[in-house]
Design a protein around this motif. Structure first.
Motif, PDB file in Angstrom:
ATOM      1  N   GLY A   1       0.798  -1.218   0.000  1.00  0.00           N
ATOM      2  CA  GLY A   1       0.000   0.000   0.000  1.00  0.00           C
ATOM      3  C   GLY A   1       0.831   1.267   0.000  1.00  0.00           C
ATOM      4  O   GLY A   1       1.818   1.386  -0.712  1.00  0.00           O
ATOM      5  N   PHE A   2       0.428   2.232   0.840  1.00  0.00           N
ATOM      6  CA  PHE A   2       1.094   3.532   0.875  1.00  0.00           C
ATOM      7  C   PHE A   2       2.547   3.437   1.319  1.00  0.00           C
ATOM      8  O   PHE A   2       3.397   4.168   0.823  1.00  0.00           O
ATOM      9  CB  PHE A   2       0.340   4.505   1.779  1.00  0.00           C
ATOM     10  CG  PHE A   2      -0.907   5.039   1.161  1.00  0.00           C
ATOM     11  CD1 PHE A   2      -0.842   5.833   0.028  1.00  0.00           C
ATOM     12  CD2 PHE A   2      -2.142   4.738   1.689  1.00  0.00           C
ATOM     13  CE1 PHE A   2      -1.986   6.332  -0.566  1.00  0.00           C
ATOM     14  CE2 PHE A   2      -3.296   5.227   1.109  1.00  0.00           C
ATOM     15  CZ  PHE A   2      -3.223   6.029  -0.025  1.00  0.00           C
ATOM     16  N   ASP A   3       2.842   2.545   2.279  1.00  0.00           N
ATOM     17  CA  ASP A   3       4.236   2.387   2.713  1.00  0.00           C
ATOM     18  C   ASP A   3       5.125   2.072   1.519  1.00  0.00           C
ATOM     19  O   ASP A   3       6.189   2.649   1.352  1.00  0.00           O
ATOM     20  CB  ASP A   3       4.378   1.258   3.742  1.00  0.00           C
ATOM     21  CG  ASP A   3       4.002   1.693   5.136  1.00  0.00           C
ATOM     22  OD1 ASP A   3       3.857   2.913   5.349  1.00  0.00           O
ATOM     23  OD2 ASP A   3       3.868   0.819   6.008  1.00  0.00           O
ATOM     24  N   ARG A   4       4.708   1.124   0.693  1.00  0.00           N
ATOM     25  CA  ARG A   4       5.517   0.713  -0.446  1.00  0.00           C
ATOM     26  C   ARG A   4       5.603   1.831  -1.470  1.00  0.00           C
ATOM     27  O   ARG A   4       6.644   2.092  -2.053  1.00  0.00           O
ATOM     28  CB  ARG A   4       4.937  -0.540  -1.087  1.00  0.00           C
ATOM     29  CG  ARG A   4       5.864  -1.115  -2.121  1.00  0.00           C
ATOM     30  CD  ARG A   4       5.384  -2.490  -2.556  1.00  0.00           C
ATOM     31  NE  ARG A   4       5.606  -2.563  -3.969  1.00  0.00           N
ATOM     32  CZ  ARG A   4       4.678  -2.552  -4.890  1.00  0.00           C
ATOM     33  NH1 ARG A   4       3.418  -2.507  -4.567  1.00  0.00           N
ATOM     34  NH2 ARG A   4       4.984  -2.613  -6.150  1.00  0.00           N
ATOM     35  N   LEU A   5       4.484   2.530  -1.673  1.00  0.00           N
ATOM     36  CA  LEU A   5       4.446   3.612  -2.642  1.00  0.00           C
ATOM     37  C   LEU A   5       5.432   4.716  -2.269  1.00  0.00           C
ATOM     38  O   LEU A   5       6.191   5.192  -3.098  1.00  0.00           O
ATOM     39  CB  LEU A   5       3.022   4.186  -2.732  1.00  0.00           C
ATOM     40  CG  LEU A   5       2.835   5.376  -3.669  1.00  0.00           C
ATOM     41  CD1 LEU A   5       3.045   4.942  -5.113  1.00  0.00           C
ATOM     42  CD2 LEU A   5       1.456   5.968  -3.479  1.00  0.00           C
ATOM     43  N   PHE A   6       5.438   5.110  -0.995  1.00  0.00           N
ATOM     44  CA  PHE A   6       6.288   6.217  -0.578  1.00  0.00           C
ATOM     45  C   PHE A   6       7.713   5.802  -0.229  1.00  0.00           C
ATOM     46  O   PHE A   6       8.644   6.565  -0.413  1.00  0.00           O
ATOM     47  CB  PHE A   6       5.656   6.956   0.604  1.00  0.00           C
ATOM     48  CG  PHE A   6       4.410   7.686   0.213  1.00  0.00           C
ATOM     49  CD1 PHE A   6       4.447   8.685  -0.746  1.00  0.00           C
ATOM     50  CD2 PHE A   6       3.198   7.361   0.773  1.00  0.00           C
ATOM     51  CE1 PHE A   6       3.294   9.359  -1.133  1.00  0.00           C
ATOM     52  CE2 PHE A   6       2.042   8.025   0.402  1.00  0.00           C
ATOM     53  CZ  PHE A   6       2.085   9.021  -0.546  1.00  0.00           C
ATOM     54  N   MET A   7       7.881   4.595   0.291  1.00  0.00           N
ATOM     55  CA  MET A   7       9.201   4.154   0.705  1.00  0.00           C
ATOM     56  C   MET A   7       9.999   3.546  -0.441  1.00  0.00           C
ATOM     57  O   MET A   7      11.204   3.479  -0.398  1.00  0.00           O
ATOM     58  CB  MET A   7       9.097   3.115   1.840  1.00  0.00           C
ATOM     59  CG  MET A   7       8.452   3.643   3.096  1.00  0.00           C
ATOM     60  SD  MET A   7       9.395   4.926   3.891  1.00  0.00           S
ATOM     61  CE  MET A   7      10.742   3.972   4.530  1.00  0.00           C
ATOM     62  N   GLY A   8       9.321   3.045  -1.475  1.00  0.00           N
ATOM     63  CA  GLY A   8      10.013   2.355  -2.543  1.00  0.00           C
ATOM     64  C   GLY A   8      10.450   0.991  -2.058  1.00  0.00           C
ATOM     65  O   GLY A   8      10.230   0.619  -0.920  1.00  0.00           O
ATOM     66  N   SER A   9      11.042   0.228  -2.914  1.00  0.00           N
ATOM     67  CA  SER A   9      11.500  -1.085  -2.519  1.00  0.00           C
ATOM     68  C   SER A   9      12.776  -1.416  -3.257  1.00  0.00           C
ATOM     69  O   SER A   9      12.792  -1.536  -4.480  1.00  0.00           O
ATOM     70  CB  SER A   9      10.432  -2.132  -2.820  1.00  0.00           C
ATOM     71  OG  SER A   9      10.959  -3.415  -2.617  1.00  0.00           O
ATOM     72  N   ILE A  10      13.843  -1.574  -2.513  1.00  0.00           N
ATOM     73  CA  ILE A  10      15.126  -1.953  -3.100  1.00  0.00           C
ATOM     74  C   ILE A  10      14.993  -3.323  -3.748  1.00  0.00           C
ATOM     75  O   ILE A  10      15.446  -3.540  -4.875  1.00  0.00           O
ATOM     76  CB  ILE A  10      16.231  -1.937  -2.029  1.00  0.00           C
ATOM     77  CG1 ILE A  10      16.464  -0.502  -1.579  1.00  0.00           C
ATOM     78  CG2 ILE A  10      17.508  -2.577  -2.559  1.00  0.00           C
ATOM     79  CD1 ILE A  10      17.235  -0.360  -0.298  1.00  0.00           C
ATOM     80  N   ALA A  11      14.350  -4.258  -3.037  1.00  0.00           N
ATOM     81  CA  ALA A  11      14.179  -5.606  -3.586  1.00  0.00           C
ATOM     82  C   ALA A  11      13.421  -5.547  -4.919  1.00  0.00           C
ATOM     83  O   ALA A  11      13.800  -6.219  -5.883  1.00  0.00           O
ATOM     84  CB  ALA A  11      13.455  -6.494  -2.581  1.00  0.00           C
ATOM     85  N   GLU A  12      12.370  -4.751  -4.963  1.00  0.00           N
ATOM     86  CA  GLU A  12      11.595  -4.642  -6.199  1.00  0.00           C
ATOM     87  C   GLU A  12      12.447  -4.069  -7.324  1.00  0.00           C
ATOM     88  O   GLU A  12      12.386  -4.546  -8.464  1.00  0.00           O
ATOM     89  CB  GLU A  12      10.372  -3.751  -5.970  1.00  0.00           C
ATOM     90  CG  GLU A  12       9.484  -3.650  -7.191  1.00  0.00           C
ATOM     91  CD  GLU A  12       8.240  -2.817  -6.953  1.00  0.00           C
ATOM     92  OE1 GLU A  12       7.523  -2.563  -7.936  1.00  0.00           O
ATOM     93  OE2 GLU A  12       7.978  -2.424  -5.803  1.00  0.00           O
ATOM     94  N   ASP A  13      13.263  -3.075  -7.031  1.00  0.00           N
ATOM     95  CA  ASP A  13      14.143  -2.473  -8.030  1.00  0.00           C
ATOM     96  C   ASP A  13      15.156  -3.500  -8.541  1.00  0.00           C
ATOM     97  O   ASP A  13      15.424  -3.580  -9.740  1.00  0.00           O
ATOM     98  CB  ASP A  13      14.851  -1.260  -7.432  1.00  0.00           C
ATOM     99  CG  ASP A  13      15.385  -0.301  -8.474  1.00  0.00           C
ATOM    100  OD1 ASP A  13      15.007  -0.407  -9.657  1.00  0.00           O
ATOM    101  OD2 ASP A  13      16.206   0.561  -8.104  1.00  0.00           O
ATOM    102  N   VAL A  14      15.719  -4.298  -7.632  1.00  0.00           N
ATOM    103  CA  VAL A  14      16.671  -5.332  -8.042  1.00  0.00           C
ATOM    104  C   VAL A  14      15.972  -6.364  -8.914  1.00  0.00           C
ATOM    105  O   VAL A  14      16.494  -6.763  -9.963  1.00  0.00           O
ATOM    106  CB  VAL A  14      17.352  -5.992  -6.820  1.00  0.00           C
ATOM    107  CG1 VAL A  14      18.194  -7.188  -7.238  1.00  0.00           C
ATOM    108  CG2 VAL A  14      18.218  -4.981  -6.076  1.00  0.00           C
ATOM    109  N   VAL A  15      14.788  -6.805  -8.504  1.00  0.00           N
ATOM    110  CA  VAL A  15      14.039  -7.793  -9.288  1.00  0.00           C
ATOM    111  C   VAL A  15      13.784  -7.273 -10.699  1.00  0.00           C
ATOM    112  O   VAL A  15      13.945  -7.997 -11.684  1.00  0.00           O
ATOM    113  CB  VAL A  15      12.703  -8.159  -8.591  1.00  0.00           C
ATOM    114  CG1 VAL A  15      11.782  -8.928  -9.531  1.00  0.00           C
ATOM    115  CG2 VAL A  15      12.971  -8.959  -7.327  1.00  0.00           C
ATOM    116  N   ARG A  16      13.403  -6.020 -10.818  1.00  0.00           N
ATOM    117  CA  ARG A  16      13.082  -5.437 -12.125  1.00  0.00           C
ATOM    118  C   ARG A  16      14.295  -5.328 -13.046  1.00  0.00           C
ATOM    119  O   ARG A  16      14.155  -5.414 -14.267  1.00  0.00           O
ATOM    120  CB  ARG A  16      12.470  -4.044 -11.965  1.00  0.00           C
ATOM    121  CG  ARG A  16      11.075  -4.048 -11.426  1.00  0.00           C
ATOM    122  CD  ARG A  16      10.565  -2.602 -11.318  1.00  0.00           C
ATOM    123  NE  ARG A  16       9.295  -2.533 -10.663  1.00  0.00           N
ATOM    124  CZ  ARG A  16       8.128  -2.620 -11.299  1.00  0.00           C
ATOM    125  NH1 ARG A  16       8.092  -2.801 -12.594  1.00  0.00           N
ATOM    126  NH2 ARG A  16       7.010  -2.542 -10.621  1.00  0.00           N
TER     127      ARG A  16
END
Length: 161
Positions: free
Chosen positions: A129-144
């Motif tokens: 939710g909002f936490d992910r939207l505002f905080m971003g995700s290093i793991a998600e960036d690496v996966v992408r």
């Protein structure tokens, strides 16, 4: 599929420690070498006009911690974290460690290439939710952006009763 080299990303969180434990267990099962990476993100000391306090407009006193001293402190902390993780989980395994400076996701991806990793293991805060939207995700960036498989190890907090 062969997994001969596993890169594990760590920081000083319980999420990363959980992922490190998982990654080292995988390394034992596959008899794989481990690359352990900690990324030091630079501390930016903002000063609009050198020597002038941006709030008060007066001359600043010389700061006791110059940027290089801060970088040295960060480097020491990173080294201690890596050493502690190797001591706790790496007994009997071949472990290479990396301390990178800059963007966390880019640093992990660069290290995976330098280490010739077959797998990247990362922890995640399990935000949504909002936490992910505002905080971003290093793991998600690496996966992408990774060209090799990424194992994201979730860590859920035990609920208080």
């Amino acid at each position: 599929m062969e997994i001969n080299r596993i890169l594990i990303g760590i920081d000083d969180s319980k999420y990363a420690e959980h992922a490190a434990e998982y990654g080292f267990e995988l390394a034992r099962k596959f008899n794989a070498a481990v690359g352990l990476v900690n990324i030091v993100e630079p501390v930016v000391i903002s000063q609009a006009t050198p020597g002038i306090d941006p709030l008060m407009g007066s001359a600043l006193q010389s700061n006791a911690f110059e940027e290089m001293e801060i970088l040295d402190i960060q480097k020491d902390i990173s080294g201690n974290m890596v050493d502690a993780t190797i001591k706790k989980y790496g007994e009997g395994l071949q472990v290479t460690h990396f301390t990178e400076y800059g963007s966390t996701a880019d640093g992990i991806i660069n290290c995976s290439s330098e280490f010739a990793a077959d797998l990247i293991v990362l922890g995640t805060h399990s935000r949504s939710g909002f936490d992910r939207l505002f905080m971003g995700s290093i793991a998600e960036d690496v996966v992408r952006h990774s060209e090799i498989p990424v194992l994201v190890v979730p860590f859920k907090e035990a609920k208080a009763r």
